[in-house]
Motif scaffolding. Structure first.
Motif, PDB file in Angstrom:
ATOM      1  N   UNK A  81      35.610  31.595  32.602  1.00 40.14           N
ATOM      2  CA  UNK A  81      34.054  32.117  32.995  1.00 40.14           C
ATOM      3  C   UNK A  81      33.888  31.963  34.504  1.00 40.14           C
ATOM      4  N   UNK A  82      35.145  31.589  35.237  1.00 38.55           N
ATOM      5  CA  UNK A  82      35.343  30.857  36.699  1.00 38.55           C
ATOM      6  C   UNK A  82      35.257  32.260  37.949  1.00 38.55           C
ATOM      7  N   UNK A  83      35.829  33.218  36.727  1.00 42.12           N
ATOM      8  CA  UNK A  83      36.463  33.657  37.540  1.00 42.12           C
ATOM      9  C   UNK A  83      35.409  34.920  37.971  1.00 42.12           C
ATOM     10  N   UNK A  84      35.528  35.243  39.782  1.00 45.49           N
ATOM     11  CA  UNK A  84      35.090  35.656  40.469  1.00 45.49           C
ATOM     12  C   UNK A  84      34.643  37.575  40.459  1.00 45.49           C
ATOM     13  N   UNK A  85      33.004  37.824  40.272  1.00 47.97           N
ATOM     14  CA  UNK A  85      32.483  39.595  40.450  1.00 47.97           C
ATOM     15  C   UNK A  85      32.578  40.130  41.401  1.00 47.97           C
ATOM     16  N   UNK A  86      31.793  40.913  41.450  1.00 48.97           N
ATOM     17  CA  UNK A  86      30.782  41.521  42.692  1.00 48.97           C
ATOM     18  C   UNK A  86      30.038  42.547  40.874  1.00 48.97           C
ATOM     19  N   UNK A  87      28.518  41.526  40.977  1.00 45.02           N
ATOM     20  CA  UNK A  87      28.061  42.332  39.872  1.00 45.02           C
ATOM     21  C   UNK A  87      27.247  43.291  41.034  1.00 45.02           C
ATOM     22  N   UNK A  88      26.543  44.444  39.675  1.00 38.89           N
ATOM     23  CA  UNK A  88      25.359  45.067  40.207  1.00 38.89           C
ATOM     24  C   UNK A  88      24.939  45.768  39.392  1.00 38.89           C
ATOM     25  N   UNK A  89      23.438  45.547  39.371  1.00 36.24           N
ATOM     26  CA  UNK A  89      22.473  46.189  38.549  1.00 36.24           C
ATOM     27  C   UNK A  89      21.596  46.536  39.195  1.00 36.24           C
ATOM     28  N   UNK A  90      21.759  48.204  38.674  1.00 31.56           N
ATOM     29  CA  UNK A  90      20.445  49.154  39.157  1.00 31.56           C
ATOM     30  C   UNK A  90      20.577  50.150  38.112  1.00 31.56           C
TER      31      UNK A  90
END
Length: 325
Positions: A81-90
């Motif tokens: 749950x706490x893993x960091x991600x770069x989220x991209x929605x396009x």
């Protein structure tokens, strides 16, 4: 920048010989081979750079010593749950890029919604930028130059070998010098936050074709210390050096929004920047998203405070304004 562990250290017979050898190498890098006039570093021509060439520093590995991911695969992964991600929605497509992988690669050349993009992350600055990787209708691909400016990743495009400070998204050397690429809005947030908002997201696979221990964070101790590894041009102690902020520039006016101050605020918030009214929405981590008065999400820059200030020393820091009585 992490050291290139595959490189074999040079062997010298005496300390004096070692010193002289390295001085010679440094001289050749900075001033070129006798008879040549170009200033070069890591194989890049720095003549007439838009930034001081003397402030471009080797980060450790050589060019491409940190390998970009060029053929990314995606899976229906479940992260912690706490893993960091770069989220991209396009364009109706959503993807998540784990920072644990980007710590070791820094660049992913990809497509989303039919658009060529470069997902970039600088572990020394904790800055994430998604470049629209296209010029004159031709896709661009990016690599890691092995150089730093203001402790920030210097990208290079493989088509022209121009250098690009990640935070600026601007070419500062080479044939594309002066060009600024558009960037896409992103979320640098926890997997839990991203997955709840985008349950159909795909996740960058750890099967990258490279042998790396993605469960180990090589920057863990660096992130815990309020100290830097490389010099920067401008520095401010208005906030701790490594406090996370998101920076936004509108009509030439820059402002930093500290995540800590935003974490306990009730969304939405409102602000005026560069003469424009903006709406601010935050997640539980204090990561803000910005929208203009037409509801369009604006591209902003998450990262450490020192990195934002180094490039935007005239920035303001957003503060909570108590309601008028």
């Amino acid at each position: 920048m992490m050291p290139n562990t595959s490189a074999r250290p040079p062997r010298f017979t005496t300390p004096l010989g070692t010193c002289l050898r390295w001085l010679l190498i440094l001289g050749l890098l900075l001033w070129g081979i006798p008879g040549q006039t170009q200033t070069r570093l890591n194989g890049f021509n720095l003549d007439d750079a838009l930034i001081p060439a003397a402030e471009l520093l080797p980060g450790g590995p050589p060019r491409d010593g940190i390998p970009a991911i060029d053929n990314p695969g995606f899976i229906d992964a479940i992260l912690a749950p706490r893993d960091e991600v770069i989220g991209l929605a396009y364009q109706g497509e959503t993807k998540a890029y784990p920072v644990a992988i980007l710590n070791w690669h820094e660049v992913v050349n990809d497509y989303i919604g039919g658009q060529a993009v470069a997902i970039t992350y600088c572990p020394l600055c904790a800055t994430a930028v998604v470049l629209v990787a296209e010029h004159q209708s031709q896709p661009l691909t990016f690599g890691v130059s092995g150089l730093l400016y203001n402790s920030n990743l210097l990208l290079y495009d493989r088509q022209s070998e121009s250098l690009w400070p990640q935070v600026l998204a601007q070419a500062v050397t080479g044939p594309m010098k002066g060009l600024v690429l558009p960037t896409l809005p992103l979320s640098l947030t926890s997997w839990q936050e991203w997955r709840e908002a985008h349950p159909d997201t795909k996740v960058l696979s750890a099967d990258t074709g490279y042998f790396r221990n993605y469960e180990r964070d090589p920057y863990r101790e660096y992130a815990r210390r309020n100290a830097l590894m490389f010099p920067i041009r401008n520095q401010s102690r208005a906030l701790p050096l490594k406090e996370m902020v998101t920076g936004l520039v509108i009509n030439g006016e820059a402002r930093a929004y500290p995540h800590r101050a935003l974490r306990n605020q009730t969304s939405p918030l409102y602000d005026t920047l560069g003469g424009e009214r903006i709406r601010i929405e935050t997640d539980t981590n204090g990561q803000p998203r910005f929208f203009n008065d037409k509801g369009k999400q604006l591209s902003a820059q998450p990262g450490y405070w020192f990195a934002w200030y180094a490039f935007y020393p005239n920035t303001q820091v957003w503060e909570i304004v108590p309601p008028a009585r």
